[in-house]
Design a protein around this motif. Structure first.
Motif, PDB file in Angstrom:
ATOM      1  N   UNK A   1     -43.383  -7.059  18.584  1.00 28.83           N
ATOM      2  CA  UNK A   1     -44.218  -6.330  17.647  1.00 28.83           C
ATOM      3  C   UNK A   1     -43.705  -4.894  17.492  1.00 28.83           C
ATOM      4  N   UNK A   2     -43.324  -4.269  18.612  1.00 32.63           N
ATOM      5  CA  UNK A   2     -42.801  -2.899  18.560  1.00 32.63           C
ATOM      6  C   UNK A   2     -41.503  -2.858  17.756  1.00 32.63           C
ATOM      7  N   UNK A   3     -40.690  -3.891  17.935  1.00 30.78           N
ATOM      8  CA  UNK A   3     -39.432  -3.953  17.181  1.00 30.78           C
ATOM      9  C   UNK A   3     -39.737  -4.032  15.680  1.00 30.78           C
ATOM     10  N   UNK A   4     -40.729  -4.816  15.310  1.00 32.50           N
ATOM     11  CA  UNK A   4     -41.101  -4.938  13.891  1.00 32.50           C
ATOM     12  C   UNK A   4     -41.581  -3.582  13.352  1.00 32.50           C
ATOM     13  N   UNK A   5     -42.352  -2.862  14.179  1.00 32.12           N
ATOM     14  CA  UNK A   5     -42.839  -1.540  13.759  1.00 32.12           C
ATOM     15  C   UNK A   5     -41.660  -0.607  13.506  1.00 32.12           C
TER      16      UNK A   5
ATOM     17  N   UNK B   1     -54.829   1.806  13.597  1.00 29.80           N
ATOM     18  CA  UNK B   1     -54.968   2.276  14.976  1.00 29.80           C
ATOM     19  C   UNK B   1     -53.971   1.535  15.881  1.00 29.80           C
ATOM     20  N   UNK B   2     -53.841   0.235  15.645  1.00 32.39           N
ATOM     21  CA  UNK B   2     -52.893  -0.564  16.452  1.00 32.39           C
ATOM     22  C   UNK B   2     -51.461  -0.092  16.209  1.00 32.39           C
ATOM     23  N   UNK B   3     -51.148   0.230  14.942  1.00 31.32           N
ATOM     24  CA  UNK B   3     -49.808   0.743  14.623  1.00 31.32           C
ATOM     25  C   UNK B   3     -49.570   2.027  15.411  1.00 31.32           C
TER      26      UNK B   3
ATOM     27  N   UNK C   1     -50.552  -3.037   6.992  1.00 24.18           N
ATOM     28  CA  UNK C   1     -50.737  -4.094   5.989  1.00 24.18           C
ATOM     29  C   UNK C   1     -49.682  -5.184   6.139  1.00 24.18           C
ATOM     30  N   UNK C   2     -48.441  -4.758   6.371  1.00 24.64           N
ATOM     31  CA  UNK C   2     -47.355  -5.740   6.467  1.00 24.64           C
ATOM     32  C   UNK C   2     -47.505  -6.622   7.702  1.00 24.64           C
ATOM     33  N   UNK C   3     -47.966  -6.028   8.801  1.00 20.83           N
ATOM     34  CA  UNK C   3     -48.058  -6.788  10.057  1.00 20.83           C
ATOM     35  C   UNK C   3     -49.464  -7.366  10.288  1.00 20.83           C
TER      36      UNK C   3
ATOM     37  N   UNK D   1     -41.831   3.731   5.960  1.00 18.63           N
ATOM     38  CA  UNK D   1     -43.192   3.297   5.650  1.00 18.63           C
ATOM     39  C   UNK D   1     -44.221   4.114   6.414  1.00 18.63           C
ATOM     40  N   UNK D   2     -45.403   4.235   5.822  1.00 24.05           N
ATOM     41  CA  UNK D   2     -46.521   4.917   6.496  1.00 24.05           C
ATOM     42  C   UNK D   2     -47.187   3.930   7.457  1.00 24.05           C
ATOM     43  N   UNK D   3     -48.035   4.464   8.344  1.00 24.81           N
ATOM     44  CA  UNK D   3     -48.772   3.591   9.282  1.00 24.81           C
ATOM     45  C   UNK D   3     -49.570   2.545   8.519  1.00 24.81           C
TER      46      UNK D   3
END
Length: 202
Positions: A148-152, A174-176, A167-169, A160-162
Motif C-alpha cells: 500500500x505504501x508503495x502504491x502511495x 486520513x489513511x493516506x 480516491x484512487x486507492x 497527486x494530492x492526498x
C-alpha cells in the motif's frame, strides 16, 4: 545504423549523462542571467508535462511553473539564510515533469551582503533516468515499504494530492496521511518531495 553512427550515439549518450545537469541562474527579481543548453531542453520537457496536465494553462515563456515556484521558495529562504555558509548544507528540491521520466530540480541561493535584491538564484536540473524513474520495487525492499505504501509513493510521484490518492486507492485521506507519515519515517524524509528524492536515489 552504421557502425560509426552507433558509436557516436553511444558516446553522445555518455556525454549527456556526464554533462547531465541543466543550470539556471536568475536574479532575485527573476531575471534570467544564464541557462545552459541542457536546462533549456529539460525546461521544455517540464513545460510539456505541465501543459499536458492542464491544457488550459498557457505557456509561461521559457521557465516552467515548477521552476518559478522553486525560485519563489529560494527567495523566501534568502531572507533567513543571508550568509553564503547558510547554503552550504541546504538546498530546496522538487521533482517535476513527466512521472515516467521525472526531473529533479535543486535550488539554492547565493546571498549578497548588499541585500536580497542583489542575491542570485541557482537551480540545477537533472533527469532521473528512466531506469530509476519509478524503481519502487527496489525502494520497497530498501525501505521495507508495504504494498500500500508503495502504491502511495507511485501516486506521489505523479504529483497527486492526498485526496486524489485516497480516491484512487479507495481509502480515506486520513489513511493516506498515515501512510505518508510511515513512508517519511522509513525514508527519513520530512516532506513529500523528500520522499521522492529518497526513492529516486535509492
Amino acid at each position: 545504423m552504421t557502425e560509426s553512427t552507433h558509436h557516436a550515439d553511444q558516446s553522445d549518450g555518455l556525454a549527456d549523462q556526464r554533462a547531465g545537469s541543466g543550470i539556471v541562474v536568475l536574479t532575485a527579481a527573476m531575471q534570467l542571467l544564464h541557462m545552459n543548453r541542457q536546462a533549456t531542453e529539460l525546461a521544455k520537457k517540464i513545460n510539456a508535462a505541465e501543459q499536458a496536465g492542464s491544457a488550459a494553462r498557457s505557456a509561461h515563456g521559457v521557465l516552467p511553473t515548477a521552476l518559478t515556484e522553486l525560485c519563489g521558495e529560494i527567495i523566501k529562504a534568502l531572507h533567513v539564510r543571508t550568509e553564503a555558509k547558510d547554503w552550504e548544507q541546504f538546498e530546496l528540491k522538487r521533482v517535476s515533469g513527466d512521472p515516467s521520466q521525472p526531473i529533479l530540480l535543486r535550488g539554492f541561493g547565493l546571498p549578497d551582503r548588499a541585500g536580497v535584491e542583489h542575491a542570485r538564484l541557482v537551480v540545477t536540473m537533472e533527469e532521473l533516468g528512466r531506469r530509476q524513474s519509478l524503481n519502487t520495487d527496489h525502494a520497497r525492499e530498501k525501505f521495507q515499504l508495504t504494498n500500500r505504501e508503495q502504491a502511495v509513493v507511485e501516486h506521489l510521484a505523479k504529483g497527486w494530492t492526498n485526496k486524489e490518492i485516497a480516491n484512487a486507492l479507495l481509502i480515506t485521506e486520513q489513511t493516506v496521511k498515515e501512510h505518508i507519515k510511515h513512508i517519511m519515517r522509513k525514508t527519513t524524509a520530512t516532506t513529500r518531495t523528500g520522499i521522492l528524492v529518497q526513492i529516486f536515489n535509492s
